[in-house]
Write an enzyme that holds these catalytic residues in place. Structure first.
Site, mmCIF file in Angstrom:
data_model
loop_
_atom_site.group_PDB
_atom_site.id
_atom_site.type_symbol
_atom_site.label_atom_id
_atom_site.label_comp_id
_atom_site.label_asym_id
_atom_site.label_seq_id
_atom_site.Cartn_x
_atom_site.Cartn_y
_atom_site.Cartn_z
ATOM 1 N N CYS A 136 -14.733 -59.212 60.994
ATOM 2 C CA CYS A 136 -15.540 -58.739 59.866
ATOM 3 C C CYS A 136 -14.958 -57.459 59.254
ATOM 4 C CB CYS A 136 -16.987 -58.537 60.287
ATOM 5 S SG CYS A 136 -17.187 -57.634 61.822
HETATM 6 N N1 LIG Z 1 -21.463 -60.970 64.489
HETATM 7 C C1 LIG Z 1 -20.551 -60.743 63.567
HETATM 8 O O1 LIG Z 1 -20.778 -60.012 62.614
HETATM 9 C C2 LIG Z 1 -19.219 -61.381 63.651
HETATM 10 C C3 LIG Z 1 -18.817 -62.105 64.739
HETATM 11 N N2 LIG Z 1 -17.577 -62.668 64.778
HETATM 12 C C4 LIG Z 1 -17.151 -63.443 65.927
HETATM 13 O O2 LIG Z 1 -17.895 -64.657 65.962
HETATM 14 C C5 LIG Z 1 -18.079 -65.069 67.302
HETATM 15 C C6 LIG Z 1 -19.577 -65.241 67.554
HETATM 16 O O3 LIG Z 1 -20.217 -64.007 67.305
HETATM 17 P P1 LIG Z 1 -21.796 -63.837 67.322
HETATM 18 O O4 LIG Z 1 -22.444 -65.046 66.812
HETATM 19 O O5 LIG Z 1 -22.076 -62.538 66.680
HETATM 20 O O6 LIG Z 1 -22.047 -63.708 68.893
HETATM 21 P P2 LIG Z 1 -23.388 -63.997 69.687
HETATM 22 O O7 LIG Z 1 -23.280 -63.258 70.950
HETATM 23 O O8 LIG Z 1 -24.570 -63.752 68.819
HETATM 24 O O9 LIG Z 1 -23.281 -65.561 69.959
HETATM 25 C C7 LIG Z 1 -22.254 -66.151 70.707
HETATM 26 C C8 LIG Z 1 -22.752 -67.457 71.290
HETATM 27 O O10 LIG Z 1 -21.737 -68.011 72.119
HETATM 28 C C9 LIG Z 1 -22.300 -68.517 73.327
HETATM 29 N N3 LIG Z 1 -21.485 -68.007 74.435
HETATM 30 C C10 LIG Z 1 -21.344 -66.725 74.837
HETATM 31 N N4 LIG Z 1 -20.446 -66.631 75.832
HETATM 32 C C11 LIG Z 1 -20.003 -67.890 76.062
HETATM 33 C C12 LIG Z 1 -19.083 -68.448 76.978
HETATM 34 N N5 LIG Z 1 -18.419 -67.689 77.852
HETATM 35 N N6 LIG Z 1 -18.882 -69.788 76.947
HETATM 36 C C13 LIG Z 1 -19.567 -70.549 76.085
HETATM 37 N N7 LIG Z 1 -20.477 -70.075 75.208
HETATM 38 C C14 LIG Z 1 -20.680 -68.766 75.185
HETATM 39 C C15 LIG Z 1 -23.715 -67.974 73.432
HETATM 40 O O11 LIG Z 1 -24.617 -69.059 73.485
HETATM 41 P P3 LIG Z 1 -25.239 -69.578 74.860
HETATM 42 O O12 LIG Z 1 -25.284 -68.403 75.805
HETATM 43 O O13 LIG Z 1 -26.589 -70.056 74.469
HETATM 44 O O14 LIG Z 1 -24.336 -70.661 75.287
HETATM 45 C C16 LIG Z 1 -23.959 -67.211 72.151
HETATM 46 O O15 LIG Z 1 -25.088 -67.668 71.453
HETATM 47 C C17 LIG Z 1 -17.419 -64.005 68.172
HETATM 48 O O16 LIG Z 1 -16.111 -64.365 68.473
HETATM 49 C C18 LIG Z 1 -17.431 -62.797 67.258
HETATM 50 O O17 LIG Z 1 -16.461 -61.884 67.613
HETATM 51 C C19 LIG Z 1 -16.714 -62.558 63.733
HETATM 52 C C20 LIG Z 1 -17.051 -61.854 62.622
HETATM 53 C C21 LIG Z 1 -18.342 -61.190 62.504
HETATM 54 C C1 LIG Z 2 -20.846 -53.574 65.326
HETATM 55 C C2 LIG Z 2 -19.844 -54.220 66.274
HETATM 56 O O1 LIG Z 2 -19.940 -54.053 67.483
HETATM 57 N N1 LIG Z 2 -18.897 -54.948 65.730
HETATM 58 C C3 LIG Z 2 -17.888 -55.645 66.492
HETATM 59 C C4 LIG Z 2 -17.001 -56.422 65.551
HETATM 60 C C5 LIG Z 2 -17.506 -57.788 65.297
HETATM 61 C C6 LIG Z 2 -16.486 -58.668 64.601
HETATM 62 O O2 LIG Z 2 -16.560 -59.186 63.609
HETATM 63 O O3 LIG Z 2 -15.362 -58.771 65.077
HETATM 64 P P1 LIG Z 2 -14.727 -59.897 65.920
HETATM 65 O O4 LIG Z 2 -14.912 -61.206 65.280
HETATM 66 O O5 LIG Z 2 -13.297 -59.546 66.058
HETATM 67 O O6 LIG Z 2 -15.515 -59.793 67.190
HETATM 68 C C7 LIG Z 2 -16.995 -54.723 67.299
HETATM 69 O O7 LIG Z 2 -16.731 -53.599 66.908
HETATM 70 O O8 LIG Z 2 -16.460 -55.217 68.296
#
Ligand SMILES: NC(=O)C1=CN([C@@H]2O[C@H](COP(=O)(O)OP(=O)(O)OC[C@H]3O[C@@H](n4cnc5c(N)ncnc54)[C@H](OP(=O)(O)O)[C@@H]3O)[C@@H](O)[C@H]2O)C=CC1
Ligand SMILES: CC(=O)N[C@@H](CCC(=O)OP(=O)(O)O)C(=O)O
Length: 349
Positions: free
Chosen positions: A161
């Site tokens: 992000c």
């Molecule tokens: N949040 C953000 O703003 C952004 C996030 N990302 C990336 O997107 C991805 C998802 O982020 P986000 O949705 O915020 O994360 P969350 O923690 O909200 O969700 C991740 C989901 O993955 C599942 N999970 C977690 N660990 C494992 C594992 N070891 N094996 C299988 N399933 C797993 C969990 O579901 P359950 O436990 O129910 O299986 C959980 O709901 C990450 O890689 C993050 O870095 C990228 C850009 C922005």
């Molecule tokens: C507020 C906050 O904790 N933000 C996350 C970035 C989330 C994200 O978009 O990055 P990835 O997809 O590379 O995880 C961090 O700094 O690690």
């Protein structure tokens, strides 16, 4: 791909119980060409989607149930897979799915395929990458800088992000050779708390975050090398901050330049004139202008006394920073008009 009447693409969302998974589902309720057939979760396995997320009652997905991850079922029944898992959890799953069905289009939200070279990933993330052979099948999913590659690849590494906001904020100046690289480039970003994901953690509880504002990752954040690589720069001084809001990233970026303010403004406007999702603004944007949308709003100016250009770039971290960008990438890899399902404007207030 399936028939031509009704939704033409069947999609699975792995890790659909997190913030990006839920936002992706929300966006896909508006997509006329995609049907979500599988949502996976470990903690909510067997539960109805609407028991966990009641806001999807009466949505096209109200009958879905969270399932355990089943690689055979997903790889054989779906056209597109969105992998919304944390870093390191993602690459074994991407490898398994790709091995079963190399025709599958996989959009990976994690950092596991973002770098050009797996060695850089291993250095930055401190883990061995056991799917190195797939790097040639993968590309960086920032359409505004890499659209043609995205069309040709099977694995799309959705950007981080912070990198989305900073790369889009610097790219026109970098491409036009307007950044004086003998001076540091500084990016100071502020993120809402959804950026940290939905998992419970003390530092992200209400009282720890509300009415406060802090920097973190000051000694080095894993997004700095991602930003530097995509801009072909040796380094970028990046400091992230956590602010007490749900969504949004605002990046303030400084670089030294000989270009005049009006020249910079004209270059940015011209560079992004055909990019629907980048809006070059006449005034500094706020995160509320882009909340819930796939827009990146950018303002550029220059202070003559210091010779510094200042770029302000605003996105929704789970919109253009994650799930919106993933839908944009899916539209590209599936040959749909790129804005399909994404012509949304902010609630603003
Ligand atoms: N949040 C953000 O703003 C952004 C996030 N990302 C990336 O997107 C991805 C998802 O982020 P986000 O949705 O915020 O994360 P969350 O923690 O909200 O969700 C991740 C989901 O993955 C599942 N999970 C977690 N660990 C494992 C594992 N070891 N094996 C299988 N399933 C797993 C969990 O579901 P359950 O436990 O129910 O299986 C959980 O709901 C990450 O890689 C993050 O870095 C990228 C850009 C922005
Ligand atoms: C507020 C906050 O904790 N933000 C996350 C970035 C989330 C994200 O978009 O990055 P990835 O997809 O590379 O995880 C961090 O700094 O690690």
């Amino acid at each position: 791909m399936q028939g031509t009447s009704g939704p033409s693409v069947k999609a699975a969302i792995i890790g659909a119980s997190g913030y990006t998974g839920a936002e992706l589902l929300r966006l896909l309720t508006l997509h006329p060409l995609v049907s979500v057939v599988t949502v996976t979760s470990r903690q909510f396995e067997g539960k109805k989607l609407t028991d966990v997320f009641p806001h999807f009652l009466k949505s096209p997905f109200s009958e879905l149930q969270f399932e355990p991850y089943n690689s055979e079922k997903i790889a054989k029944n779906c056209d597109v897979v969105f992998c919304c898992l944390p870093h390191k959890a993602s690459f074994p799953i991407v490898k398994e799915l790709y091995t079963i069905n190399p025709e599958l289009k996989i959009i990976d939200f994690s950092a596991d395929f973002r770098f050009k070279d797996p060695k850089t990933y291993e250095e930055v993330y401190g883990v061995e990458h056991s799917a190195k052979e797939l790097f040639g099948k993968a590309t960086y999913g920032l359409p505004e800088i890499n659209r043609e590659e995205i069309k040709r690849k099977s694995i799309i590494a959705n950007p981080g992000c912070y990198p989305t906001s900073i790369i889009l904020g610097l790219y026109p100046a970098r491409v036009k050779g307007l950044i004086d690289t003998s001076f540091p480039i500084i990016a100071d970003s502020k993120s809402g708390v959804t950026g940290a994901g939905r998992k419970a953690s003390l530092s992200f509880t209400f009282c720890e975050v509300n009415e406060s504002f802090k920097a973190y990752g000051v000694e080095g954040h894993r997004h700095a090398p991602e930003i530097a690589e995509k801009l072909n720069l040796p380094a970028v001084r990046f400091t992230p901050h956590l602010v007490p809001m749900n969504r949004g990233i605002l990046s303030t970026i400084y670089f030294k330049t000989e270009a005049k303010k009006e020249e910079l403004q004209e270059i940015y406007r011209e560079f992004y004139k055909d990019e629907y999702f980048v809006r070059v603004r006449n005034s500094p944007p706020s995160t509320s202008d882009v909340a819930g949308t796939n827009f990146c709003d950018i303002y550029v100016t220059k202070e003559e006394s210091t010779g510094l250009a200042v770029v302000i770039s605003a996105i929704d971290n789970i919109g253009k920073g994650a799930s919106g960008q993933a839908v944009q990438n899916m539209n590209i890899v599936c040959g749909f008009p790129e804005t399909t399902g994404l012509e949304l404007f902010s609630n603003w207030i």
